[in-house]
Design a protein around this motif. Structure first.
Motif, PDB file in Angstrom:
ATOM      1  N   VAL A   1       0.844  -1.186   0.000  1.00 62.48           N
ATOM      2  CA  VAL A   1       0.000   0.000   0.000  1.00 62.48           C
ATOM      3  C   VAL A   1       0.885   1.243   0.000  1.00 62.48           C
ATOM      4  N   MET A   2       0.571   2.206  -0.898  1.00 60.69           N
ATOM      5  CA  MET A   2       1.360   3.446  -0.941  1.00 60.69           C
ATOM      6  C   MET A   2       0.536   4.659  -0.527  1.00 60.69           C
ATOM      7  N   GLY A   3      -0.795   4.568  -0.579  1.00 61.76           N
ATOM      8  CA  GLY A   3      -1.629   5.653  -0.093  1.00 61.76           C
ATOM      9  C   GLY A   3      -1.936   6.740  -1.093  1.00 61.76           C
ATOM     10  N   LEU A   4      -1.580   6.569  -2.352  1.00 61.20           N
ATOM     11  CA  LEU A   4      -1.894   7.549  -3.383  1.00 61.20           C
ATOM     12  C   LEU A   4      -3.010   7.026  -4.273  1.00 61.20           C
ATOM     13  N   THR A   5      -3.888   7.920  -4.691  1.00 68.21           N
ATOM     14  CA  THR A   5      -4.932   7.558  -5.648  1.00 68.21           C
ATOM     15  C   THR A   5      -4.530   8.035  -7.036  1.00 68.21           C
ATOM     16  N   GLY A   6      -5.358   7.675  -8.002  1.00 77.45           N
ATOM     17  CA  GLY A   6      -5.103   8.184  -9.348  1.00 77.45           C
ATOM     18  C   GLY A   6      -5.131   9.696  -9.389  1.00 77.45           C
ATOM     19  N   SER A   7      -6.035  10.311  -8.632  1.00 78.72           N
ATOM     20  CA  SER A   7      -6.165  11.768  -8.630  1.00 78.72           C
ATOM     21  C   SER A   7      -5.094  12.458  -7.809  1.00 78.72           C
ATOM     22  N   SER A   8      -4.696  11.860  -6.690  1.00 76.98           N
ATOM     23  CA  SER A   8      -3.717  12.519  -5.821  1.00 76.98           C
ATOM     24  C   SER A   8      -2.276  12.190  -6.197  1.00 76.98           C
ATOM     25  N   GLY A   9      -2.081  11.089  -6.926  1.00 73.60           N
ATOM     26  CA  GLY A   9      -0.718  10.686  -7.281  1.00 73.60           C
ATOM     27  C   GLY A   9      -0.411  10.786  -8.755  1.00 73.60           C
ATOM     28  N   ALA A  10      -1.105   9.999  -9.565  1.00 72.67           N
ATOM     29  CA  ALA A  10      -0.778   9.934 -10.995  1.00 72.67           C
ATOM     30  C   ALA A  10      -1.181  11.201 -11.743  1.00 72.67           C
ATOM     31  N   LEU A  11      -2.332  11.800 -11.374  1.00 70.24           N
ATOM     32  CA  LEU A  11      -2.809  12.989 -12.091  1.00 70.24           C
ATOM     33  C   LEU A  11      -1.826  14.153 -12.009  1.00 70.24           C
ATOM     34  N   PRO A  12      -1.274  14.501 -10.850  1.00 71.57           N
ATOM     35  CA  PRO A  12      -0.310  15.610 -10.824  1.00 71.57           C
ATOM     36  C   PRO A  12       0.909  15.359 -11.708  1.00 71.57           C
ATOM     37  N   VAL A  13       1.373  14.113 -11.747  1.00 72.73           N
ATOM     38  CA  VAL A  13       2.522  13.798 -12.603  1.00 72.73           C
ATOM     39  C   VAL A  13       2.122  13.898 -14.076  1.00 72.73           C
ATOM     40  N   TRP A  14       0.957  13.367 -14.401  1.00 76.20           N
ATOM     41  CA  TRP A  14       0.440  13.454 -15.776  1.00 76.20           C
ATOM     42  C   TRP A  14       0.301  14.913 -16.196  1.00 76.20           C
ATOM     43  N   THR A  15      -0.221  15.737 -15.313  1.00 77.79           N
ATOM     44  CA  THR A  15      -0.401  17.154 -15.619  1.00 77.79           C
ATOM     45  C   THR A  15       0.945  17.832 -15.856  1.00 77.79           C
ATOM     46  N   SER A  16       1.941  17.484 -15.040  1.00 71.11           N
ATOM     47  CA  SER A  16       3.279  18.059 -15.220  1.00 71.11           C
ATOM     48  C   SER A  16       3.853  17.717 -16.583  1.00 71.11           C
ATOM     49  N   ILE A  17       3.622  16.477 -17.011  1.00 71.50           N
ATOM     50  CA  ILE A  17       4.116  16.063 -18.331  1.00 71.50           C
ATOM     51  C   ILE A  17       3.407  16.833 -19.430  1.00 71.50           C
ATOM     52  N   MET A  18       2.074  16.882 -19.355  1.00 71.48           N
ATOM     53  CA  MET A  18       1.307  17.542 -20.405  1.00 71.48           C
ATOM     54  C   MET A  18       1.614  19.038 -20.486  1.00 71.48           C
ATOM     55  N   ARG A  19       1.974  19.642 -19.375  1.00 75.08           N
ATOM     56  CA  ARG A  19       2.334  21.071 -19.373  1.00 75.08           C
ATOM     57  C   ARG A  19       3.554  21.341 -20.231  1.00 75.08           C
ATOM     58  N   GLN A  20       4.421  20.356 -20.378  1.00 77.38           N
ATOM     59  CA  GLN A  20       5.663  20.545 -21.124  1.00 77.38           C
ATOM     60  C   GLN A  20       5.494  20.325 -22.624  1.00 77.38           C
ATOM     61  N   LEU A  21       4.313  19.894 -23.044  1.00 75.20           N
ATOM     62  CA  LEU A  21       4.114  19.532 -24.444  1.00 75.20           C
ATOM     63  C   LEU A  21       3.287  20.591 -25.165  1.00 75.20           C
ATOM     64  N   PRO A  22       3.540  20.791 -26.449  1.00 77.36           N
ATOM     65  CA  PRO A  22       2.744  21.743 -27.234  1.00 77.36           C
ATOM     66  C   PRO A  22       1.411  21.113 -27.649  1.00 77.36           C
ATOM     67  N   ASN A  23       0.424  21.233 -26.803  1.00 77.55           N
ATOM     68  CA  ASN A  23      -0.844  20.525 -27.008  1.00 77.55           C
ATOM     69  C   ASN A  23      -1.826  21.312 -27.872  1.00 77.55           C
ATOM     70  N   LYS A  24      -2.644  20.552 -28.592  1.00 74.62           N
ATOM     71  CA  LYS A  24      -3.773  21.106 -29.337  1.00 74.62           C
ATOM     72  C   LYS A  24      -5.063  20.651 -28.661  1.00 74.62           C
ATOM     73  N   PRO A  25      -6.156  21.391 -28.846  1.00 74.21           N
ATOM     74  CA  PRO A  25      -7.422  20.981 -28.221  1.00 74.21           C
ATOM     75  C   PRO A  25      -7.948  19.673 -28.809  1.00 74.21           C
ATOM     76  N   VAL A  26      -8.664  18.918 -27.977  1.00 80.42           N
ATOM     77  CA  VAL A  26      -9.400  17.757 -28.470  1.00 80.42           C
ATOM     78  C   VAL A  26     -10.559  18.278 -29.321  1.00 80.42           C
ATOM     79  N   ASN A  27     -10.652  17.790 -30.523  1.00 84.13           N
ATOM     80  CA  ASN A  27     -11.669  18.316 -31.441  1.00 84.13           C
ATOM     81  C   ASN A  27     -12.113  17.212 -32.398  1.00 84.13           C
ATOM     82  N   LEU A  28     -12.772  16.198 -31.845  1.00 84.00           N
ATOM     83  CA  LEU A  28     -13.262  15.122 -32.696  1.00 84.00           C
ATOM     84  C   LEU A  28     -14.364  15.641 -33.616  1.00 84.00           C
ATOM     85  N   VAL A  29     -14.393  15.131 -34.823  1.00 83.34           N
ATOM     86  CA  VAL A  29     -15.425  15.529 -35.777  1.00 83.34           C
ATOM     87  C   VAL A  29     -16.787  15.019 -35.304  1.00 83.34           C
ATOM     88  N   GLN A  30     -17.759  15.912 -35.264  1.00 84.86           N
ATOM     89  CA  GLN A  30     -19.095  15.516 -34.823  1.00 84.86           C
ATOM     90  C   GLN A  30     -19.822  14.787 -35.941  1.00 84.86           C
TER      91      GLN A  30
END
Length: 799
Positions: A672-701
């Motif tokens: 047991v480590m005590g981290l959830t997806g939101s409290s552990g993995a999400l902040p790391v994921w957000t840090s990664i995505m902040r470093q990338l030149p992202n475009k908006p999600v825009n699926l064709v309707q």
């Protein structure tokens, strides 16, 4: 008479012995000659496969920022210069960037050396001018070398042709090692005599070997110091000179000579040594740097610039002086070059691999498709999908993010591990992979960490519900306690993470808040078999258990497996094979393999559009909403957190319009480590995505999808923005409700007026009839609701 016969017999014996010796020598020479020619004319070296990153493509309107391009140039070893006259240089002038490219042979095409003049705007390259024409309008920089797949003896080299070697390199080598190279026939008796005298009188120890003998010693013989080896060296040197030109011998020498050691890997040849010591191709070195390489021949370890910088500098200056004495440098050139610093890089930039986690992906794919010997000695060139900028930024963001988590709980999380992988949704190309929070050990968690995924599988449950046509995102879902009897007779009673029940909730909220009870109830409605079948359709080939806890992610998957699952959602319903390799080219430039796009449809476009909305709701109002504290809401991100029992695993998988990323965190011993997806993995994921030149999600309707306001309480009534609890959601046209909530009745004018106080809503036969009423009553609605806005197609925005 007897005396004469005795002399004759002795002469005969000597003649026989001479003939036997001559014949033996001739046979020996023939054997040596066969060895010389077989090696020299065959495959001279075992050339390891070289692995390259993707080449950066430059064209007008390419979304590349000037600082990012300059960072890429620095990674490639380009130097800033005022005049950019030499390849491998660049110059910044106001809003323009001038690059003198090196050119590169990609096998199927050759990119020429040329000068580029680029202008930038705030988001992209605004203008591209080139000195060489291009039929495609695209210029490719040479790809970054990220590693090699080496033979067992761990030699490495970058082959150079004599025509590409600067004359000053040859001058430095000959002036220092073999001044009579172009006069002798393989053995220099003058050099041997000079070495004997110098060594006998106590002078500087010298070797009498010619360059040809040195080549033979390195090319054919062992390093033992015996008379037999020395005799073989001389004989073979003569044979080499007999068969081959001085130019061929010199080119072989330049590629063979050992010039250093990088851990377990030997640095052979001047092509690789230039990269190892100076981080640049040989032809881009100045004369002082070239002289240093020539001086290394006598002792790569002794003159190691990082261990013995003073000796290295002194040796370089001796070589420069030799060039001056031989007339290869003017006094002015000598004084300029000897005044330079040694100029080596801070540390060697060559090694087994720059990005070992990603290289491991490449190796595993290659070893499934090629023989080991082809990879280690045939000189293959492997062009991968790696984006070095994305890889570097992902590594930094991942490790910094994990470090921050550990600082918050230093005792419990000191051994925290994890993995992250980033790809392009539209083609499955892996851009970056990080398989550990520490140095690579061979256990690549991107591929090898098979861990339960928790709530990451819930979107598949909701996809089944949407595909059935019985549910949409406003449908009420029962989030109350449930007990299920398993096939083994045991009763399974799942609970929500918070331990509470939420009663009837809209389906979008159930997913966004990751309620367990509603997911299990909905999963049970369609059955485990349907759930497993859907996972298979989405490319999940893992072992799937046949018990109800599968609905809450009791399935072991790797981060790469999860990436494949979520790629279906990010692409609008298409499954692309994940790939780390684009093409494989042989030593002669022949294309052995090009990895094409093998795309398959996994979800209908309409249902893919609907599930994407649900994942966007996770980010807007659910367990992923914290990401928007650092990322723009304009990106319309989509994603899902995942947490397993007792917080043993924390996951987050999500995507922008052009990047999909998966992060897993946990302990290798599964404690047991005590981290959830939101409290552990999400902040790391957000840090990664902040470093990338992202475009908006825009699926064709899709054409069969419409947006409507739906009553969020009952879920089966048309509503309006001003109505309490109304949800604005996309629906399949054939699932649009036929009834209108009392609050919204006056928005839908029918032939018979609707009493807004009547608890029984008006009924319409189908969606087309609703649209007809809306069009017919547009004038009246404008008069009644001056602030309202109706879109004539029947799609509502703003209500």
């Amino acid at each position: 008479m007897k005396h004469k016969r005795g002399l004759g017999l002795i002469a005969f014996i000597f003649l026989v012995l001479f003939l036997v010796a001559f014949l033996a020598l001739a046979i020996y020479l023939v054997r040596l000659d066969s060895i010389v020619r077989e090696r020299f004319e065959g495959q001279r070296w075992e050339i390891p496969a070289k692995v390259f990153a993707r080449p950066l493509e430059i064209f007008k309107h390419a979304e590349i920022l000037q600082p990012d391009l300059i960072q890429e140039l620095k990674l490639l070893g380009y130097k800033s210069a005022n005049d950019y006259t030499k390849p491998g240089t660049y110059s910044i002038k106001a809003n323009s960037l001038y690059i003198h490219t090196r050119g590169f042979d990609f096998g199927d095409a050759v990119e020429p050396e040329q000068v580029l003049a680029l202008q930038f705007d705030s988001k992209s390259i605004a203008e591209v001018r080139t000195t060489k024409p291009s039929s495609t309008g695209i210029v490719r920089l040479e790809p970054m070398l990220i590693g090699g797949i080496y033979p067992q003896h761990k030699e490495d080299r970058v082959l150079v042709q004599l025509k590409d070697v600067p004359q000053t390199v040859i001058d430095a080598l000959i002036a220092t090692e073999d001044r009579q190279f172009f006069e002798h026939y393989g053995v220099s008796f003058r050099g041997i005599a000079r070495a004997l005298v110098s060594n006998a009188t106590g002078g500087t120890r010298q070797g009498g070997s010619t360059l040809t003998q040195q080549l033979v010693k390195n090319f054919y013989l062992t390093p033992e110091r015996t008379l037999k080896r020395k005799a073989n060296e001389a004989l073979m040197a003569l044979l080499v000179e007999f068969h081959y030109s001085k130019e061929e011998i010199l080119e072989a020498y330049l590629n063979e000579v050992n010039l250093g050691q990088n851990g377990n890997y030997s640095i052979n040849g001047y092509g690789l040594a230039a990269q190892f010591y100076f981080g640049q191709p040989l032809r881009e070195l100045n004369i002082a740097q070239q002289a240093y390489l020539a001086g290394l021949v006598q002792g790569p370890s002794l003159y190691n610039p990082w261990r013995n910088p003073e000796l290295a500098l002194k040796r370089r200056d001796i070589v420069l002086n030799n060039m001056l004495v031989m007339g290869k440098l003017t006094q002015e050139q000598y004084e300029r070059e000897v005044a330079r610093p040694l100029g080596v890089i801070d540390k060697p930039n060559l090694g087994p691999a720059k990005f070992p986690d990603f290289m491991d992906l490449v190796r595993r794919q290659l070893r499934n498709e090629y023989q080991e010997t082809d990879l280690t000695n045939k000189g293959l060139r492997i062009f991968t999908t790696l984006d070095p900028l994305v890889q570097i930024r992902t590594e930094q963001a991942f490790k910094n993010g994990v470090k921050r988590l550990i600082q918050g709980q230093p005792n419990r999380l000191r051994d925290l591990q994890g993995a992250a992988v980033v790809a392009r949704p539209e083609n499955g190309e892996i851009l970056a992979a990080v398989g550990s929070t520490q140095d690579f050990t061979g256990f690549n968690r991107v591929l090898d960490a098979q861990r339960q995924v928790g709530s990451l599988l819930k979107p598949v449950i909701y996809l089944n519900a949407l595909e059935s046509g019985r549910y949409h995102w406003a449908s009420p879902i029962d989030d109350s306690a449930i007990s299920i009897r398993a096939p083994d007779g045991k009763t399974w009673t799942p609970k929500n993470y918070a331990g509470t029940e939420n009663g009837l909730v809209p389906m979008s909220r159930a997913l966004a808040q990751s309620y367990n009870l509603s997911a299990v109830r909905l999963g049970q409605e369609f059955g485990i078999g349907k759930f497993q079948s859907q996972l298979r359709q989405l490319g999940v080939n893992n072992n799937l258990p046949n018990y109800p806890s599968i609905f809450l992610g009791a399935v072991s998957m790797s981060p790469m497996d999860v990436l494949g699952l979520y790629q279906n959602f990010a692409t609008g319903g298409f499954n692309y094979p994940r790939r780390s390799i684009r093409a494989v080219v042989d030593a002669n430039g022949g294309l052995l393999e090009r990895y094409s796009l093998n795309v398959s449809s996994s979800i209908s476009p309409a249902n893919a559009y609907l599930i994407n909305f649900g994942l966007q709701e996770v980010m807007r109002s659910g367990t992923g909403r914290a990401a928007y504290a650092q990322l723009s809401s304009d990106l319309a991100l989509a994603g899902k957190s995942g947490t397993t029992n007792d917080n043993r695993d924390a996951w987050f998988a999500g995507y922008s319009g052009n990047h999909i990323a998966v992060v897993w965190l946990g302990l290798d011993d599964n404690k047991v480590m005590g981290l959830t997806g939101s409290s552990g993995a999400l902040p790391v994921w957000t840090s990664i995505m902040r470093q990338l030149p992202n475009k908006p999600v825009n699926l064709v309707q899709p054409a069969n999808i419409q947006w409507q306001w739906i009553d969020g309480t009952q879920g089966n009534l048309l509503s309006a923005e001003s109505c309490s609890g109304a949800l604005h959601i996309p629906l399949l046209v054939n699932t649009i409700p036929r009834q209108v909530a009392p609050c919204a009745a006056h928005y839908y004018q029918a032939e018979t007026p609707v009493d807004i106080n009547d608890p029984t809503p008006s009924e319409f036969s189908n969606a087309d009839e609703i649209q007809q009423y809306i069009r017919q009553s547009e004038e009246d609605m404008e008069k009644e609701l001056s602030e309202s806005r109706v879109i004539s197609s029947g799609q509502y925005a703003g209500y």
